[in-house]
Design an enzyme around this catalytic site. Structure first.
Site, short mmCIF file in Angstrom:
data_model
loop_
_atom_site.label_atom_id
_atom_site.label_comp_id
_atom_site.label_asym_id
_atom_site.label_seq_id
_atom_site.Cartn_x
_atom_site.Cartn_y
_atom_site.Cartn_z
N LYS A 149 2.24 -3.40 7.17
CA LYS A 149 2.62 -3.43 5.81
C LYS A 149 3.84 -3.00 5.37
O LYS A 149 4.69 -3.62 4.74
CB LYS A 149 1.52 -2.56 4.89
CG LYS A 149 0.09 -3.03 4.96
CD LYS A 149 -0.22 -4.54 4.66
CE LYS A 149 0.13 -4.65 2.85
NZ LYS A 149 -0.53 -6.05 2.55
N THR B 60 0.98 -0.92 -0.12
CA THR B 60 0.01 -0.06 -0.11
C THR B 60 0.86 1.26 -0.02
O THR B 60 1.96 1.30 0.40
CB THR B 60 -0.78 -0.09 1.35
OG1 THR B 60 -1.34 1.39 1.48
CG2 THR B 60 -0.04 -0.17 2.61
N ASP B 61 0.35 2.32 -0.54
CA ASP B 61 0.96 3.46 -0.36
C ASP B 61 1.08 4.19 0.83
O ASP B 61 1.97 5.06 1.20
CB ASP B 61 0.21 4.67 -1.29
CG ASP B 61 -1.17 5.03 -1.11
OD1 ASP B 61 -1.85 4.21 -0.14
OD2 ASP B 61 -1.74 5.85 -1.83
N GLU B 62 0.42 3.76 1.83
CA GLU B 62 0.20 4.04 3.36
C GLU B 62 1.55 4.03 3.94
O GLU B 62 1.82 4.56 5.03
CB GLU B 62 -0.58 3.34 4.10
CG GLU B 62 -2.38 3.88 3.59
CD GLU B 62 -3.12 3.29 4.48
OE1 GLU B 62 -2.95 3.07 5.68
OE2 GLU B 62 -4.48 3.15 4.04
N TYR C 130 -2.21 -0.78 11.02
CA TYR C 130 -2.35 -1.43 9.73
C TYR C 130 -1.10 -1.05 8.72
O TYR C 130 -0.47 -2.09 8.47
CB TYR C 130 -3.42 -1.02 9.03
CG TYR C 130 -3.53 -1.43 7.57
CD1 TYR C 130 -3.45 -2.65 7.04
CD2 TYR C 130 -3.48 -0.22 6.63
CE1 TYR C 130 -3.35 -3.06 5.61
CE2 TYR C 130 -3.52 -0.37 5.21
CZ TYR C 130 -3.46 -1.86 4.52
OH TYR C 130 -3.41 -1.93 3.56
P1 NAD Z 1 -9.62 -7.41 2.03
O1 NAD Z 1 -9.62 -6.90 3.34
O2 NAD Z 1 -10.79 -7.20 1.34
O3 NAD Z 1 -9.27 -8.92 1.89
C1 NAD Z 1 -8.18 -9.82 2.37
C2 NAD Z 1 -8.32 -11.18 2.10
O4 NAD Z 1 -7.30 -11.95 3.00
C3 NAD Z 1 -9.61 -11.70 2.62
O5 NAD Z 1 -10.48 -12.60 1.66
C4 NAD Z 1 -9.33 -12.58 4.05
O6 NAD Z 1 -10.16 -13.65 4.27
C5 NAD Z 1 -7.87 -13.04 3.50
N1 NAD Z 1 -6.99 -13.39 4.86
C6 NAD Z 1 -6.89 -12.49 5.90
N2 NAD Z 1 -6.04 -13.11 6.64
C7 NAD Z 1 -5.41 -14.16 6.21
C8 NAD Z 1 -4.77 -15.26 6.62
N3 NAD Z 1 -4.19 -15.11 7.78
N4 NAD Z 1 -4.46 -16.23 5.64
C9 NAD Z 1 -4.95 -16.50 4.56
N5 NAD Z 1 -5.90 -15.36 4.02
C10 NAD Z 1 -6.26 -14.15 5.07
O7 NAD Z 1 -8.26 -6.66 1.59
P2 NAD Z 1 -8.05 -5.90 0.08
O8 NAD Z 1 -8.71 -4.57 0.32
O9 NAD Z 1 -8.45 -6.74 -0.83
O10 NAD Z 1 -6.69 -5.77 0.27
C11 NAD Z 1 -5.68 -6.94 -0.55
C12 NAD Z 1 -4.35 -6.40 -0.41
O11 NAD Z 1 -4.19 -5.20 -1.08
C13 NAD Z 1 -3.76 -6.30 1.07
O12 NAD Z 1 -2.44 -6.70 1.21
C14 NAD Z 1 -4.01 -4.64 1.04
O13 NAD Z 1 -2.98 -4.29 2.05
C15 NAD Z 1 -3.45 -4.30 -0.41
N6 NAD Z 1 -4.06 -2.95 -0.51
C16 NAD Z 1 -5.49 -2.44 -0.56
C17 NAD Z 1 -5.71 -1.35 -1.08
C18 NAD Z 1 -7.18 -0.92 -0.90
O14 NAD Z 1 -7.58 0.02 -1.35
N7 NAD Z 1 -8.04 -1.83 -0.51
C19 NAD Z 1 -4.99 -0.49 -1.63
C20 NAD Z 1 -3.37 -0.93 -1.66
C21 NAD Z 1 -2.88 -2.16 -1.19
O1 DAU Z 2 -4.13 3.84 0.46
C1 DAU Z 2 -4.46 2.38 0.06
C2 DAU Z 2 -5.22 2.03 1.50
O2 DAU Z 2 -6.49 2.44 1.13
C3 DAU Z 2 -5.25 0.59 1.57
O3 DAU Z 2 -3.76 -0.20 2.03
C4 DAU Z 2 -6.14 0.16 2.67
O4 DAU Z 2 -6.20 -1.45 2.74
C5 DAU Z 2 -7.42 0.59 2.24
O5 DAU Z 2 -8.50 0.14 3.34
C6 DAU Z 2 -7.41 1.88 2.21
O6 DAU Z 2 -7.12 2.67 3.30
P1 DAU Z 2 -8.06 4.06 3.99
O7 DAU Z 2 -7.92 4.33 5.22
O8 DAU Z 2 -7.76 5.13 2.86
O9 DAU Z 2 -9.65 3.52 3.44
P2 DAU Z 2 -11.13 3.68 4.13
O10 DAU Z 2 -11.99 3.25 3.05
O11 DAU Z 2 -11.11 3.16 5.42
O12 DAU Z 2 -11.09 5.25 4.16
C7 DAU Z 2 -11.24 6.12 2.91
C8 DAU Z 2 -11.22 7.63 3.64
O13 DAU Z 2 -12.37 7.77 3.94
C9 DAU Z 2 -10.44 7.85 4.78
O14 DAU Z 2 -9.73 9.12 4.72
C10 DAU Z 2 -11.48 7.77 6.02
C11 DAU Z 2 -12.64 8.19 5.21
N1 DAU Z 2 -13.91 7.32 5.89
C12 DAU Z 2 -13.83 6.37 5.83
C13 DAU Z 2 -15.13 5.51 6.39
C14 DAU Z 2 -15.19 4.06 6.30
C15 DAU Z 2 -14.91 8.33 6.02
O15 DAU Z 2 -14.95 9.62 6.12
N2 DAU Z 2 -16.03 7.49 6.60
C16 DAU Z 2 -16.23 6.46 6.67
O16 DAU Z 2 -17.32 5.87 7.06
#
Ligand code: NAD
Ligand code: DAU
Length: 339
Positions: A159, A128-130, A155
């Protein structure tokens, strides 16, 4: 050195989650010679239904934990690559209880790296960019691969830890690995705890959307299909040991995103509640994707955010069967946090 190769049998960890399932779907549709084994623990965030309709001959689901070394040893033979998506992924949850984040994100990555080392597999690490911390709203700079790590939340610190393990295993043991750090994804099959699906499904349920803090925090949005295409390009053509940032020039404030959703769903632009802010809330993320674009020729195909949001809203409207079962428990969790 190039890691270029032609994968035939890939293990996809976390393939029942949001981005993992979209990646599996993308590979099935775009790369006909490839078979995938999904390894997923099916936590609250994993839905086997996210793989519904995919051909059984090409996609196999193994329910299990990435920390389970015996299981990893059993399933790895016959595969040539691991793409590691599995993680605890939600910042708000990590603030309430960091424990599973340490275990899955840090220990899980360590276990996978060791199995990769023993069996000589190609490894791609999805991050992630975080890890780079946050930027000020008025800062002209965007994140670049060589920037120092400054994670803010439990989190993002797990990562960052996992990324550093990968870098160390590349340098010390010479494993063939790449890392990608992507910005915020949106699209179908995203858990309703996350910002965009939470607001869309709240509106469908007749509940007012919730905005944290002052709503000026900025996220850099990318459609998950563009993320999948980038991961594929890096997996097959990326340079050994390199880090690539994935982003689609999609910076928007949370208020702007919410008002786009309200407008597209025919609601007044002020029909939402302000709620308490997330502790340590990162202000702004912004990716400079030039390395990915210049080296691998990747570019996003989903360039209209409002069209992407329209399609995402339609998907949640048409697929209530997928998200309804998780909605009440998710909102109850938020309720306990005053959000
Ligand atoms: P998600 O929470 O939707 O899915 C995570 C999946 O991993 C689920 O299916 C869960 O059952 C599985 N899992 C959790 N713990 C596990 C374990 N111990 N063993 C096997 N499986 C397990 O997550 P996502 O949003 O799809 O993110 C996927 C990846 O991408 C993560 O590594 C996250 O850090 C990264 N990422 C997410 C975002 C975003 O915007 N969501 C952005 C950048 C990077
Ligand atoms: O930047 C990549 C990341 O983006 C990933 O690594 C994470 O897995 C993914 O969950 C996401 O993280 P954020 O914390 O940015 O995403 P989230 O959807 O939780 O929130 C997006 C923005 O919206 C954040 O600034 C918090 C805000 N927010 C979130 C929720 C759930 C609200 O204002 N209201 C809400 O109800």
């Amino acid at each position: 050195m190039s890691c270029a190769f032609d994968p035939a049998n890939i293990i996809v960890t976390g393939g029942c989650g949001f981005i993992g399932s979209n990646f599996v779907r993308h590979v099935v549709e775009s790369h006909p010679g490839v078979c995938l084994t999904v390894l997923d623990k099916l936590t609250y965030a994993g839905s086997p239904e996210s793989l519904a309709g995919l051909p059984e001959g090409r996609v196999r689901l193994v329910v299990g934990d990435v920390c389970d070394v015996e299981l990893l040893e059993r399933i790895v033979p016959g595969h040539d690559a691991i793409v590691h998506f599995a993680a605890e992924s939600h910042n708000d949850n990590s603030i309430v209880d960091p424990d599973p984040f340490i275990r899955t994100n840090v220990e899980g990555t360590f276990r996978l790296l060791e199995v990769v080392r023993r069996h000589g597999l190609r490894y791609h690490h999805v991050s992630t960019d975080e890890v780079y911390g946050d930027l000020a709203l008025d800062e002209p700079r965007r994140f670049r691969p060589e920037d120092p790590y400054r994670p803010s939340s439990p989190y993002s610190s797990t990562k960052a830890s996992s990324d550093l393990l990968v870098r160390a295993w590349v340098r010390t043991y010479g494993i063939c690995a790449t890392i990608s750090n992507c910005s915020n994804n949106y699209g179908p099959y995203q858990h309703v705890e996350k910002f965009i699906p939470r607001q869309v499904t709240n509106i469908i349920c007749g509940v007012r959307p919730k905005l944290y803090g002052d709503g000026r925090n900025v996220r850099d949005w990318i459609h998950t299909e563009d993320h999948s295409r980038a991961v594929w390009d890096i997996l097959t053509r990326g340079r050994q040991g390199e880090t690539y940032l994935i982003g689609a020039d999609g910076e928007r404030s949370n208020l702007d995103v919410l008002q786009t959703i309200l407008e597209r769903m025919g609601r007044p632009l002020d029909a939402f509640d302000w709620v308490r802010d997330r502790p340590g809330h990162d202000r702004r993320y912004a990716i400079d994707p030039s390395k990915l674009r210049e080296e691998l020729g990747w570019k996003p195909i989903h360039t209209s955010f409002s069209e992407g949001i329209d399609r995402t809203i339609t998907w949640y409207r048409d697929n209530e069967w997928w998200w309804r079962p998780m909605k009440a428990a998710t909102e109850a969790r938020y309720g306990r946090q005053g959000k």
